[in-house]
Scaffold this active site. Structure first.
Site, mmCIF file in Angstrom:
data_model
loop_
_atom_site.group_PDB
_atom_site.id
_atom_site.type_symbol
_atom_site.label_atom_id
_atom_site.label_comp_id
_atom_site.label_asym_id
_atom_site.label_seq_id
_atom_site.Cartn_x
_atom_site.Cartn_y
_atom_site.Cartn_z
ATOM 1 N NE ARG A 167 -3.503 0.031 2.562
ATOM 2 C CZ ARG A 167 -3.879 0.327 3.810
ATOM 3 N NH1 ARG A 167 -3.707 -0.533 4.771
ATOM 4 N NH2 ARG A 167 -4.431 1.490 4.062
ATOM 5 C CG HIS A 214 -8.858 5.185 11.294
ATOM 6 N ND1 HIS A 214 -9.849 4.909 10.369
ATOM 7 C CD2 HIS A 214 -9.485 5.186 12.496
ATOM 8 C CE1 HIS A 214 -11.014 4.770 10.989
ATOM 9 N NE2 HIS A 214 -10.818 4.939 12.271
ATOM 10 C CB CYS A 225 15.116 -2.227 21.857
ATOM 11 S SG CYS A 225 13.415 -2.592 21.368
ATOM 12 C CB THR A 259 -16.535 7.768 4.849
ATOM 13 O OG1 THR A 259 -16.496 6.725 5.834
ATOM 14 C CG2 THR A 259 -17.543 8.825 5.272
HETATM 15 C C1 BJW Z 1 -16.379 7.502 -3.448
HETATM 16 C C2 BJW Z 1 -15.535 7.489 -4.542
HETATM 17 C C3 BJW Z 1 -15.344 8.715 -5.201
HETATM 18 C C4 BJW Z 1 -15.582 5.489 -3.740
HETATM 19 N N1 BJW Z 1 -15.969 9.804 -4.759
HETATM 20 N N2 BJW Z 1 -16.996 8.605 -3.043
HETATM 21 C C5 BJW Z 1 -19.634 0.625 17.642
HETATM 22 C C6 BJW Z 1 -20.533 -0.029 16.850
HETATM 23 C C7 BJW Z 1 -20.120 -1.098 16.052
HETATM 24 C C8 BJW Z 1 -18.792 -1.532 16.056
HETATM 25 C C9 BJW Z 1 -17.898 -0.883 16.853
HETATM 26 C C10 BJW Z 1 -18.314 0.186 17.626
HETATM 27 N N3 BJW Z 1 -17.216 0.661 18.278
HETATM 28 C C11 BJW Z 1 -16.135 -0.083 17.936
HETATM 29 C C12 BJW Z 1 -16.502 -1.037 17.079
HETATM 30 C C13 BJW Z 1 -15.581 -2.061 16.489
HETATM 31 C C14 BJW Z 1 -14.808 -1.571 15.293
HETATM 32 C C15 BJW Z 1 -15.800 -1.289 14.181
HETATM 33 O O1 BJW Z 1 -16.165 -0.182 13.893
HETATM 34 N N4 BJW Z 1 -16.243 -2.334 13.504
HETATM 35 C C16 BJW Z 1 -17.217 -2.197 12.417
HETATM 36 C C17 BJW Z 1 -16.524 -2.442 11.053
HETATM 37 C C18 BJW Z 1 -18.318 -3.174 12.671
HETATM 38 N N5 BJW Z 1 -14.009 -0.393 15.582
HETATM 39 C C19 BJW Z 1 -12.778 -0.470 16.099
HETATM 40 O O2 BJW Z 1 -12.268 -1.547 16.393
HETATM 41 C C20 BJW Z 1 -12.033 0.830 16.344
HETATM 42 N N6 BJW Z 1 -11.496 0.892 17.654
HETATM 43 C C21 BJW Z 1 -12.237 0.998 18.748
HETATM 44 O O3 BJW Z 1 -13.437 1.068 18.696
HETATM 45 O O4 BJW Z 1 -11.524 1.037 19.936
HETATM 46 C C22 BJW Z 1 -12.220 0.825 21.155
HETATM 47 C C23 BJW Z 1 -11.991 -0.622 21.514
HETATM 48 C C24 BJW Z 1 -10.849 -0.953 22.198
HETATM 49 C C25 BJW Z 1 -10.650 -2.272 22.565
HETATM 50 C C26 BJW Z 1 -11.588 -3.248 22.193
HETATM 51 C C27 BJW Z 1 -12.713 -2.896 21.455
HETATM 52 C C28 BJW Z 1 -12.921 -1.564 21.110
HETATM 53 C C29 BJW Z 1 -10.825 0.955 15.409
HETATM 54 C C30 BJW Z 1 -11.186 1.031 13.986
HETATM 55 C C31 BJW Z 1 -9.915 1.074 13.130
HETATM 56 C C32 BJW Z 1 -10.214 1.054 11.645
HETATM 57 N N7 BJW Z 1 -9.002 0.847 10.950
HETATM 58 C C33 BJW Z 1 -9.000 0.852 9.496
HETATM 59 C C34 BJW Z 1 -7.559 0.500 9.030
HETATM 60 C C35 BJW Z 1 -6.638 1.712 9.258
HETATM 61 C C36 BJW Z 1 -5.223 1.434 8.933
HETATM 62 C C37 BJW Z 1 -4.981 1.174 7.469
HETATM 63 O O5 BJW Z 1 -5.397 1.964 6.593
HETATM 64 O O6 BJW Z 1 -4.360 0.164 7.198
HETATM 65 O O7 BJW Z 1 -9.391 2.154 8.978
HETATM 66 S S1 BJW Z 1 -10.212 -0.231 8.785
HETATM 67 C C38 BJW Z 1 -10.619 0.810 7.411
HETATM 68 O O8 BJW Z 1 -12.007 1.276 7.498
HETATM 69 C C39 BJW Z 1 -9.751 2.070 7.577
HETATM 70 C C40 BJW Z 1 -10.712 3.161 7.166
HETATM 71 O O9 BJW Z 1 -10.268 4.408 7.671
HETATM 72 C C41 BJW Z 1 -12.017 2.695 7.743
HETATM 73 C C42 BJW Z 1 -13.241 3.343 7.115
HETATM 74 O O10 BJW Z 1 -13.363 3.012 5.776
HETATM 75 P P1 BJW Z 1 -13.869 4.116 4.723
HETATM 76 O O11 BJW Z 1 -12.878 5.202 4.643
HETATM 77 O O12 BJW Z 1 -15.247 4.499 5.020
HETATM 78 O O13 BJW Z 1 -13.742 3.308 3.338
HETATM 79 P P2 BJW Z 1 -14.798 2.333 2.617
HETATM 80 O O14 BJW Z 1 -14.047 1.568 1.618
HETATM 81 O O15 BJW Z 1 -15.594 1.571 3.594
HETATM 82 O O16 BJW Z 1 -15.809 3.322 1.868
HETATM 83 C C43 BJW Z 1 -15.421 4.104 0.746
HETATM 84 C C44 BJW Z 1 -16.609 4.947 0.318
HETATM 85 O O17 BJW Z 1 -16.188 5.811 -0.721
HETATM 86 C C45 BJW Z 1 -17.793 4.130 -0.250
HETATM 87 O O18 BJW Z 1 -18.990 4.598 0.366
HETATM 88 C C46 BJW Z 1 -17.790 4.461 -1.745
HETATM 89 O O19 BJW Z 1 -19.107 4.505 -2.299
HETATM 90 C C47 BJW Z 1 -17.171 5.824 -1.759
HETATM 91 N N8 BJW Z 1 -16.447 6.200 -2.972
HETATM 92 N N9 BJW Z 1 -15.111 6.188 -4.744
HETATM 93 C C48 BJW Z 1 -16.809 9.691 -3.699
HETATM 94 N N10 BJW Z 1 -14.545 8.792 -6.300
#
Ligand code: BJW
Length: 247
Positions: free
Chosen positions: A70, A118, A149, A187
């Site tokens: 990536r 993130h 380390c 998003t």
């Molecule tokens: C266009 C386009 C164009 C395309 N123009 N548009 C509450 C409720 C439910 C679940 C949870 C909750 N709280 C916590 C959770 C669990 C979990 C979670 O959310 N799970 C769900 C998936 C169910 N969350 C976590 O674990 C988070 N931590 C946390 O809550 O800590 C507390 C905790 C501690 C200890 C135990 C338990 C909890 C952390 C979340 C970390 C997410 N990490 C990632 C990877 C980051 C690193 C990396 O990049 O490698 O972040 S996952 C991935 O998803 C990345 C993104 O930032 C994130 C969001 O994705 P995004 O940006 O929305 O992308 P897509 O692909 O989903 O969407 C793209 C959009 O663009 C689409 O809609 C297209 O239509 C559109 N599009 N082309 C305009 N040209």
């Protein structure tokens, strides 16, 4: 230039504070794959194998392979007209960016206030002694990244089950709540706690404008939904603002 909804034009005329909440779709036109959907990264790689700490402990080589892949993509891209439009809007408004992206493209476009929810793919730290290794300044040994380390170096990004950087989240949420307009761009709004931010902004009275190719989890609470590409739509918004400001 595409026609923008009249309610948005009126808001742009009366607003002072704009906040952009961005996801992977923001960078899609730069050539970076999104996570979910047709071309999503998750289609090719299982998130549970790669984006969590247990996976990293079990198989750091595999996780590093994915991040190197990536990083390679990201290092060959540049900000698209959408990133550049957001940065240029700073001439006319107070602008803050809250991004879930780790790709640095908002910074490279010139945006000044950015909350990275993130993390950042160009930064790394040792999981044993916490020493920072930013911008690739560490050695690759047998495809493992090892600190002086002896501990493993990991990318400074937020994996599933990990807490978000508190200052970035709190400051971003505060900015969103105080915004006159919150643009929710590219998003799927399925990952929490990031996805709470638009809901909090709405409760606090901000006007929500979604820009996305498709409907999402957040569409129904937005005041306006623009179904289109982020780069093109944001360029149109910048052109309209220039007209409004008499340029
Ligand atoms: C266009 C386009 C164009 C395309 N123009 N548009 C509450 C409720 C439910 C679940 C949870 C909750 N709280 C916590 C959770 C669990 C979990 C979670 O959310 N799970 C769900 C998936 C169910 N969350 C976590 O674990 C988070 N931590 C946390 O809550 O800590 C507390 C905790 C501690 C200890 C135990 C338990 C909890 C952390 C979340 C970390 C997410 N990490 C990632 C990877 C980051 C690193 C990396 O990049 O490698 O972040 S996952 C991935 O998803 C990345 C993104 O930032 C994130 C969001 O994705 P995004 O940006 O929305 O992308 P897509 O692909 O989903 O969407 C793209 C959009 O663009 C689409 O809609 C297209 O239509 C559109 N599009 N082309 C305009 N040209």
């Amino acid at each position: 230039m595409a026609e923008l909804p009249i309610q948005l034009i009126e808001r742009l005329e009366s607003s002072k504070r704009l906040v952009f909440f961005t996801g992977a779709g923001m960078s899609a036109e730069s050539g970076i794959p999104t996570f979910r959907g047709e071309d999503g990264i998750w289609k090719k790689f299982k998130p549970e194998e790669l984006a969590n700490f247990n996976a990293f402990r079990k198989n750091p080589e595999l996780v590093w392979e994915w991040y190197k892949y990536r990083r390679e993509i990201i290092s060959n891209t540049r900000p698209n007209p959408g990133h550049l439009a957001i940065a240029e809007l700073e001439k006319y408004y107070s602008v803050e960016v809250i991004t879930q992206n780790v790709d640095n493209l908002h910074r490279r476009a010139g945006s000044k206030i950015i909350y990275e929810l993130h993390g950042n793919i160009e930064k790394n730290y040792c999981i044993k002694c916490n020493k920072r290794y930013d911008f690739f300044d560490f050695k690759l040994i047998d495809n493992k990244n090892i600190c002086e380390c002896g501990g493993f170096i990991r990318p400074d990004v937020v994996w599933f089950g990990e807490n978000l950087p508190l200052d970035q989240f709190n400051n971003g949420e505060e900015a969103a709540k105080w915004s006159d307009i919150l643009f929710v761009v590219g998003t799927s709004a399925v990952v929490y706690p990031a996805a709470y931010i638009p809901y909090e902004a709405k409760k606090a009275g901000s006007f929500l404008v979604e820009i996305n190719l498709d409907e999402t989890e957040i569409s129904s609470i937005c005041d306006i939904n623009i179904f289109g590409k982020a780069g093109e739509t944001l360029s149109d918004i910048l052109s309209k603002v220039k007209q409004i400001k008499g340029e």
